[in-house]
Design a protein around this motif. Sequence first.
Motif, mmCIF file in Angstrom:
data_model
loop_
_atom_site.group_PDB
_atom_site.id
_atom_site.type_symbol
_atom_site.label_atom_id
_atom_site.label_comp_id
_atom_site.label_asym_id
_atom_site.label_seq_id
_atom_site.Cartn_x
_atom_site.Cartn_y
_atom_site.Cartn_z
ATOM 1 N N GLU A 163 0.839 -1.213 0.000
ATOM 2 C CA GLU A 163 0.000 0.000 0.000
ATOM 3 C C GLU A 163 0.871 1.260 0.000
ATOM 4 O O GLU A 163 0.572 2.228 -0.697
ATOM 5 C CB GLU A 163 -0.955 0.004 1.203
ATOM 6 C CG GLU A 163 -2.002 -1.103 1.183
ATOM 7 C CD GLU A 163 -3.039 -0.973 0.053
ATOM 8 O OE1 GLU A 163 -3.008 0.011 -0.706
ATOM 9 O OE2 GLU A 163 -3.883 -1.890 -0.062
ATOM 10 N N ASN A 165 1.127 3.985 -3.030
ATOM 11 C CA ASN A 165 0.870 5.406 -2.789
ATOM 12 C C ASN A 165 2.008 6.272 -3.324
ATOM 13 O O ASN A 165 1.774 7.373 -3.816
ATOM 14 C CB ASN A 165 0.643 5.666 -1.291
ATOM 15 C CG ASN A 165 -0.778 5.311 -0.878
ATOM 16 O OD1 ASN A 165 -1.629 5.035 -1.719
ATOM 17 N ND2 ASN A 165 -1.028 5.299 0.414
ATOM 18 N N GLY A 182 -6.014 2.293 1.138
ATOM 19 C CA GLY A 182 -4.613 1.956 1.388
ATOM 20 C C GLY A 182 -4.127 2.311 2.787
ATOM 21 O O GLY A 182 -3.602 1.453 3.505
ATOM 22 N N HIS A 192 0.647 8.712 -5.912
ATOM 23 C CA HIS A 192 0.476 10.062 -5.352
ATOM 24 C C HIS A 192 1.786 10.786 -5.055
ATOM 25 O O HIS A 192 1.799 12.000 -4.911
ATOM 26 C CB HIS A 192 -0.300 10.010 -4.025
ATOM 27 C CG HIS A 192 -1.556 9.213 -4.063
ATOM 28 N ND1 HIS A 192 -2.682 9.645 -4.736
ATOM 29 C CD2 HIS A 192 -1.879 8.006 -3.511
ATOM 30 C CE1 HIS A 192 -3.649 8.736 -4.574
ATOM 31 N NE2 HIS A 192 -3.196 7.731 -3.849
HETATM 32 MG MG LIG Z 1 -3.373 4.011 -1.708
#
Ligand SMILES: [Mg+2]
Length: 145
Positions: free
Chosen positions: A50, A54, A112, A58
């Motif tokens: 996770e 990310n 997540g 992101h």
């Molecule tokens: Mg995530």
Amino acid sequence: MSATLCKKEFYVQKFDFQHAGKAASDVRKLLMDYGYEQQLVRRVAIAAYEAEMNMVIHGQGGTLALEIDFEYIQLVAEDNGPGIPNLQLAMQEGYSTAGDEIREIGFGAGMGLPNINRCVDFLGIQNKPQGGTIVTMQVSLGAEK
Ligand SMILES: [Mg+2]
Ligand SMILES: Nc1ncnc2c1ncn2[C@@H]1O[C@H](COP(=O)(O)OP(=O)(O)OP(=O)(O)O)[C@@H](O)[C@H]1O
């Protein structure tokens, strides 16, 4: 007292969906080789995955550092992305800023960080002053969760 048994760093590329998940998979393999029990390895591997995703989606990519100590297994995901402006919101199940393109390929359910929180014994999220995020995760050894 604590002592480090192993330290390893994995590099994660932004938007590289072909190799995304490789760092988490390497972490899983390494922990299996060390002989940790399956349930514990699973918890660490989920958190690693996770955090890795990310950073891919992101965080503009980053690094995932694994440290095995006598007392805990630690993962630190560090990126130089935009940071997380509202941590409380980001921790809520279902909250996601992922756009349509990301959702179309199956990410962006906003699960997540809550998932990481369920798997680890300690979760710390810091925003770096110059931008970017440091996610520190620890799973204690010896204590069951
Ligand atoms: Mg995530
Ligand atoms: N490394 C990061 N850098 C910047 N923002 C992040 C980072 N990690 C998480 N976020 C922010 O926190 C939100 C929630 O993250 P979370 O992992 O829970 O959900 P998601 O990534 O959007 O969806 P899912 O993980 O279910 O695919 C993200 O949508 C994003 O806005």
